[in-house]
Write a protein that holds these residues in place. Sequence first.
Motif, PDB file in Angstrom:
ATOM      1  N   ARG A   6     -42.949  55.212 -74.172  1.00 46.21           N
ATOM      2  CA  ARG A   6     -43.787  55.348 -72.976  1.00 46.21           C
ATOM      3  C   ARG A   6     -44.663  56.593 -73.007  1.00 46.21           C
ATOM      4  NH1 ARG A   6     -39.269  53.017 -72.365  1.00 46.21           N
ATOM      5  NH2 ARG A   6     -38.071  54.918 -72.227  1.00 46.21           N
ATOM      6  N   LYS A   7     -44.678  57.294 -74.115  1.00 42.70           N
ATOM      7  CA  LYS A   7     -45.476  58.517 -74.221  1.00 42.70           C
ATOM      8  C   LYS A   7     -46.944  58.266 -73.878  1.00 42.70           C
ATOM      9  CE  LYS A   7     -46.636  62.280 -77.317  1.00 42.70           C
ATOM     10  NZ  LYS A   7     -46.496  62.843 -78.654  1.00 42.70           N
ATOM     11  N   SER A   8     -47.469  57.126 -74.276  1.00 46.49           N
ATOM     12  CA  SER A   8     -48.884  56.819 -74.014  1.00 46.49           C
ATOM     13  C   SER A   8     -49.180  56.667 -72.521  1.00 46.49           C
ATOM     14  CB  SER A   8     -49.304  55.562 -74.769  1.00 46.49           C
ATOM     15  OG  SER A   8     -48.586  54.442 -74.289  1.00 46.49           O
ATOM     16  N   TRP A   9     -48.151  56.407 -71.712  1.00 47.66           N
ATOM     17  CA  TRP A   9     -48.358  56.304 -70.263  1.00 47.66           C
ATOM     18  C   TRP A   9     -48.950  57.597 -69.709  1.00 47.66           C
ATOM     19  CZ3 TRP A   9     -43.428  53.946 -67.592  1.00 47.66           C
ATOM     20  CH2 TRP A   9     -43.209  52.650 -68.080  1.00 47.66           C
ATOM     21  N   TYR A  10     -48.668  58.699 -70.380  1.00 48.64           N
ATOM     22  CA  TYR A  10     -49.053  60.012 -69.854  1.00 48.64           C
ATOM     23  C   TYR A  10     -50.166  60.684 -70.648  1.00 48.64           C
ATOM     24  CZ  TYR A  10     -44.954  58.985 -67.193  1.00 48.64           C
ATOM     25  OH  TYR A  10     -44.068  58.349 -66.367  1.00 48.64           O
ATOM     26  N   TYR A  27     -52.125  67.393 -62.868  1.00 50.28           N
ATOM     27  CA  TYR A  27     -53.571  67.408 -63.068  1.00 50.28           C
ATOM     28  C   TYR A  27     -53.903  66.331 -64.098  1.00 50.28           C
ATOM     29  CZ  TYR A  27     -53.406  71.824 -60.633  1.00 50.28           C
ATOM     30  OH  TYR A  27     -53.200  72.797 -59.691  1.00 50.28           O
ATOM     31  N   LEU A  28     -54.763  65.391 -63.694  1.00 55.90           N
ATOM     32  CA  LEU A  28     -55.146  64.285 -64.565  1.00 55.90           C
ATOM     33  C   LEU A  28     -56.535  64.511 -65.144  1.00 55.90           C
ATOM     34  CD1 LEU A  28     -53.902  61.337 -62.309  1.00 55.90           C
ATOM     35  CD2 LEU A  28     -52.662  62.561 -64.118  1.00 55.90           C
ATOM     36  N   LYS A  29     -56.783  63.968 -66.316  1.00 56.15           N
ATOM     37  CA  LYS A  29     -58.091  64.080 -66.966  1.00 56.15           C
ATOM     38  C   LYS A  29     -59.139  63.250 -66.239  1.00 56.15           C
ATOM     39  CE  LYS A  29     -55.739  64.643 -71.355  1.00 56.15           C
ATOM     40  NZ  LYS A  29     -55.331  63.970 -72.597  1.00 56.15           N
ATOM     41  N   ARG A  30     -58.699  62.156 -65.626  1.00 53.31           N
ATOM     42  CA  ARG A  30     -59.590  61.277 -64.862  1.00 53.31           C
ATOM     43  C   ARG A  30     -58.731  60.577 -63.804  1.00 53.31           C
ATOM     44  NH1 ARG A  30     -58.106  59.500 -69.456  1.00 53.31           N
ATOM     45  NH2 ARG A  30     -57.257  57.431 -69.754  1.00 53.31           N
ATOM     46  N   PRO A  31     -59.331  60.011 -62.769  1.00 50.93           N
ATOM     47  CA  PRO A  31     -58.544  59.316 -61.740  1.00 50.93           C
ATOM     48  C   PRO A  31     -57.694  58.192 -62.351  1.00 50.93           C
ATOM     49  CG  PRO A  31     -60.791  59.629 -60.996  1.00 50.93           C
ATOM     50  CD  PRO A  31     -60.763  60.029 -62.449  1.00 50.93           C
ATOM     51  N   GLN A  32     -56.486  58.053 -61.859  1.00 50.69           N
ATOM     52  CA  GLN A  32     -55.573  57.019 -62.351  1.00 50.69           C
ATOM     53  C   GLN A  32     -54.647  56.599 -61.200  1.00 50.69           C
ATOM     54  OE1 GLN A  32     -53.187  58.183 -65.721  1.00 50.69           O
ATOM     55  NE2 GLN A  32     -52.084  56.254 -65.768  1.00 50.69           N
ATOM     56  N   SER A  34     -52.622  54.282 -60.871  1.00 50.30           N
ATOM     57  CA  SER A  34     -51.296  53.808 -61.279  1.00 50.30           C
ATOM     58  C   SER A  34     -50.339  54.939 -61.654  1.00 50.30           C
ATOM     59  CB  SER A  34     -51.433  52.868 -62.477  1.00 50.30           C
ATOM     60  OG  SER A  34     -51.924  53.582 -63.597  1.00 50.30           O
ATOM     61  N   PHE A  35     -50.800  56.175 -61.661  1.00 42.79           N
ATOM     62  CA  PHE A  35     -49.962  57.282 -62.117  1.00 42.79           C
ATOM     63  C   PHE A  35     -48.679  57.413 -61.289  1.00 42.79           C
ATOM     64  CE2 PHE A  35     -48.720  61.758 -62.546  1.00 42.79           C
ATOM     65  CZ  PHE A  35     -48.607  61.824 -63.921  1.00 42.79           C
ATOM     66  N   LEU A  36     -48.763  57.298 -59.983  1.00 37.44           N
ATOM     67  CA  LEU A  36     -47.563  57.400 -59.138  1.00 37.44           C
ATOM     68  C   LEU A  36     -46.576  56.280 -59.436  1.00 37.44           C
ATOM     69  CD1 LEU A  36     -48.980  58.519 -55.687  1.00 37.44           C
ATOM     70  CD2 LEU A  36     -47.676  59.870 -57.332  1.00 37.44           C
ATOM     71  N   SER A  37     -47.093  55.089 -59.715  1.00 33.20           N
ATOM     72  CA  SER A  37     -46.207  53.975 -60.063  1.00 33.20           C
ATOM     73  C   SER A  37     -45.473  54.239 -61.374  1.00 33.20           C
ATOM     74  CB  SER A  37     -47.002  52.678 -60.188  1.00 33.20           C
ATOM     75  OG  SER A  37     -47.555  52.332 -58.955  1.00 33.20           O
ATOM     76  N   LEU A  38     -46.151  54.860 -62.334  1.00 29.93           N
ATOM     77  CA  LEU A  38     -45.506  55.198 -63.602  1.00 29.93           C
ATOM     78  C   LEU A  38     -44.369  56.194 -63.382  1.00 29.93           C
ATOM     79  CD1 LEU A  38     -48.627  55.579 -65.924  1.00 29.93           C
ATOM     80  CD2 LEU A  38     -47.068  53.639 -65.762  1.00 29.93           C
ATOM     81  N   LEU A  39     -44.627  57.197 -62.538  1.00 28.38           N
ATOM     82  CA  LEU A  39     -43.597  58.189 -62.244  1.00 28.38           C
ATOM     83  C   LEU A  39     -42.412  57.569 -61.502  1.00 28.38           C
ATOM     84  CD1 LEU A  39     -45.629  61.304 -61.069  1.00 28.38           C
ATOM     85  CD2 LEU A  39     -44.354  61.040 -63.202  1.00 28.38           C
ATOM     86  N   ALA A  40     -42.693  56.614 -60.623  1.00 24.30           N
ATOM     87  CA  ALA A  40     -41.655  56.020 -59.787  1.00 24.30           C
ATOM     88  C   ALA A  40     -40.866  54.923 -60.495  1.00 24.30           C
ATOM     89  CB  ALA A  40     -42.287  55.459 -58.512  1.00 24.30           C
ATOM     90  N   SER A  41     -41.329  54.498 -61.650  1.00 25.84           N
ATOM     91  CA  SER A  41     -40.635  53.416 -62.340  1.00 25.84           C
ATOM     92  C   SER A  41     -39.273  53.890 -62.830  1.00 25.84           C
ATOM     93  CB  SER A  41     -41.464  52.911 -63.523  1.00 25.84           C
ATOM     94  OG  SER A  41     -41.312  53.755 -64.636  1.00 25.84           O
TER      95      SER A  41
END
Length: 108
Positions: A6-10, A27-32, A34-41
């Motif tokens: 799952r490294k590519s998720w981040y 801090y993200l490089k661009r808007p995402q 789905s980022f919160l969903s990835l963290l919450a999975s």
Amino acid sequence: MRVDPRKSWYDNLADVTVNGDHQVTFYLKRPQPSFLSLLASGWSPVYPCHVSPRDMRSHPIGTGPFKFAELKPNEVIRVTRHLDYWKPDRPYLDGIEWPLKSAGPHLR
């Protein structure tokens, strides 16, 4: 050597700063969105920094409804009820036992 699938998720994560004992900023490089969903999975565990990943694989700790009790490799995994669980009167079971050579868990 272990590789995290799952490294590519981040890949979009640029930095993380700690803002106190209970807060961080991502801090993200661009808007995402789905980022919160990835963290919450369930596939994105947060390990305590004082416990090594190796120790977490053999004696995990956490804040869920059950506490790790025992691991016998190739035999059984046992968890017991977490008496200090945040939700009153939960879990309903005293524990769960997963025989590693059978079809499913044994509820106690």
